[in-house]
Design an enzyme around this catalytic site. Sequence first.
Site: not given
Length: 311
Positions: A130, A221
């Site tokens: 991240k 997702k």
Amino acid sequence: MMQIEPYRLRLRQPIREIEERRGFVVLLREGDLLGRGEACILPGTESLEEAEVALRTGRLDRAPAARHALELAQLDLQAQRKGVPLARLLDPRAPLEVPSSALLVARTVPELAREARQAAADGFRTVKLKVGGDDDFALAAVVRDAVGPEVALRLDANGAWDATLALERLSELAPLDIELCEQPTPDLLGLESSPIPIAADEMVARDPAAAMEHAQIIVLKPMLLGGVLAAWELAQRAMQRGLRVIVTTALDGAIGRAAAAHLAAAVLAHGPQPAAGLATGRLLIDDLCPDALAPRDGIVRIPDVPGLGLS
């Protein structure tokens, strides 16, 4: 008969201020068969209350996780009736091995280096970091040094930058041999000159057409897209356009992760893709059931049994 069971799963450490995952398990019984589904609620999409009402009333239009749960339980039953793994219900050519990336979550440089080295030692050939802070290059350099040149390094900015800053940061990071960057900006506009391939993530649920127009890779997702079938349709559309597809979880429990793995396997029937994001079970203290699809040596091995393959 349908059962709806609430759950709460603790994370080993917070991830972007998320400390736990809450949702519902849906169980459908048909004779001796049991179909399983999962609604893992992501804050900002639907509330727990909205998901439960949607499941109990069947009004699922505005509740993507609830829709995912009910559909998945039905698909699990359908695959069991046909005697095939769910992946091969979607595409009979689906392989049963899916390479997975490892998400790095350590907060300090020494911990991050150790986590990255351990991921490589565990057989992961892709790690994901991240980014979006002031020390992105330093952290990415630590990871690159820890995993060596043979492991792909993937970034995820979660829309933290504007276009100008994104191009500046991506140019700085490019010498580290970055595989791709997920969602550098909220809309991905103005990034045509990026030296790093761009993946659309959060915007896929908001505007899939724009995501496919502005990205080279699409992140799917299923939990956020309203189910495996909706994600499968988007995957096929993306591949028809020559885009690559990454299937990932949304920090789901074992049932949702299994669904994502089966979808990723169906996508692989259409050719090689970047590693899927399926190795998030290790970030949980608790889980919904034994994880028969946990990655080993960086690979998710789907059991060659009917349905999801969960016990």
